[in-house]
Design a protein around this motif. Structure first.
Motif, PDB file in Angstrom:
ATOM      1  N   GLN A   1      -5.926 -15.286  43.826  1.00 46.52           N
ATOM      2  CA  GLN A   1      -5.995 -15.644  42.414  1.00 46.52           C
ATOM      3  C   GLN A   1      -7.134 -16.638  42.166  1.00 46.52           C
ATOM      4  N   LYS A   2      -7.253 -17.656  43.013  1.00 47.25           N
ATOM      5  CA  LYS A   2      -8.337 -18.625  42.871  1.00 47.25           C
ATOM      6  C   LYS A   2      -9.696 -17.974  43.070  1.00 47.25           C
ATOM      7  N   LYS A   3      -9.771 -17.062  44.018  1.00 49.46           N
ATOM      8  CA  LYS A   3     -11.019 -16.352  44.289  1.00 49.46           C
ATOM      9  C   LYS A   3     -11.439 -15.529  43.070  1.00 49.46           C
ATOM     10  N   LEU A   4     -10.473 -14.846  42.458  1.00 47.56           N
ATOM     11  CA  LEU A   4     -10.778 -14.058  41.263  1.00 47.56           C
ATOM     12  C   LEU A   4     -11.198 -14.946  40.103  1.00 47.56           C
ATOM     13  N   GLU A   5     -10.557 -16.102  39.985  1.00 45.79           N
ATOM     14  CA  GLU A   5     -10.906 -17.014  38.896  1.00 45.79           C
ATOM     15  C   GLU A   5     -12.316 -17.559  39.057  1.00 45.79           C
ATOM     16  N   LYS A   6     -12.720 -17.817  40.297  1.00 45.37           N
ATOM     17  CA  LYS A   6     -14.084 -18.307  40.527  1.00 45.37           C
ATOM     18  C   LYS A   6     -15.103 -17.188  40.306  1.00 45.37           C
ATOM     19  N   GLN A   7     -14.721 -15.980  40.739  1.00 46.11           N
ATOM     20  CA  GLN A   7     -15.629 -14.846  40.626  1.00 46.11           C
ATOM     21  C   GLN A   7     -15.850 -14.464  39.169  1.00 46.11           C
ATOM     22  N   PHE A   8     -14.776 -14.412  38.429  1.00 42.27           N
ATOM     23  CA  PHE A   8     -14.837 -14.044  37.015  1.00 42.27           C
ATOM     24  C   PHE A   8     -14.252 -15.201  36.226  1.00 42.27           C
ATOM     25  N   GLU A   9     -15.081 -15.899  35.525  1.00 40.70           N
ATOM     26  CA  GLU A   9     -14.629 -17.093  34.827  1.00 40.70           C
ATOM     27  C   GLU A   9     -13.480 -16.802  33.874  1.00 40.70           C
ATOM     28  N   GLN A  10     -13.513 -15.650  33.272  1.00 37.82           N
ATOM     29  CA  GLN A  10     -12.425 -15.289  32.369  1.00 37.82           C
ATOM     30  C   GLN A  10     -11.593 -14.191  33.040  1.00 37.82           C
TER      31      GLN A  10
END
Length: 130
Positions: free
Chosen positions: A43-52
């Protein structure tokens, strides 16, 4: 002729079966905890990868985390149940299939399931159920 019939496998609570059951539950709980950590990392990785990050993705990850938390709560409750169970108590281990040999004139009650009782991995008793 051979037919398949359901059979109930029960086990008698002993010190070794209690330890084996508790070890199995501990492993399930630890595996669920590791999966939760992995999901949080993803989840954190996805949040960093895609800001939204999409709400649907967040909700799905949270659902998966909640499933693991429920599993951990269930295993904790099962731990307590096992601790409270007196030695010598029979408990259902599983249900499985067995082959039954039938010949003309054989007595067979397909609705009544035979019971196999184990004690420390050895067959102690076989109950036909009819």
């Amino acid at each position: 002729m051979q037919v398949t019939q359901k059979v109930i496998v029960k086990e008698i609570m002993t010190n070794s079966s209690k330890k084996r059951l508790k070890d199995s539950l501990t492993q399930k709980s630890e595996r669920a905890q590791k999966e939760i950590e992995q999901l949080i990392f993803q989840q954190k990785k996805l949040e960093k990868q895609f800001e939204q990050s999409s709400d649907a993705v967040k909700n799905r990850i949270n659902q998966e985390i909640n499933k693991r938390k429920q599993l951990m709560a269930q295993t904790e409750a099962q731990h307590k149940t096992i601790d409270e169970m007196p030695m010598g108590t029979e408990y259902t281990l599983r249900e499985t299939d067995m082959l039954v040999e039938l010949d003309q004139g054989s007595i067979w009650h397909p609705d009544q399931k035979p019971v196999i009782v184990l004690e420390d991995g050895m067959v102690k008793e076989i109950r036909q159920g009819w």
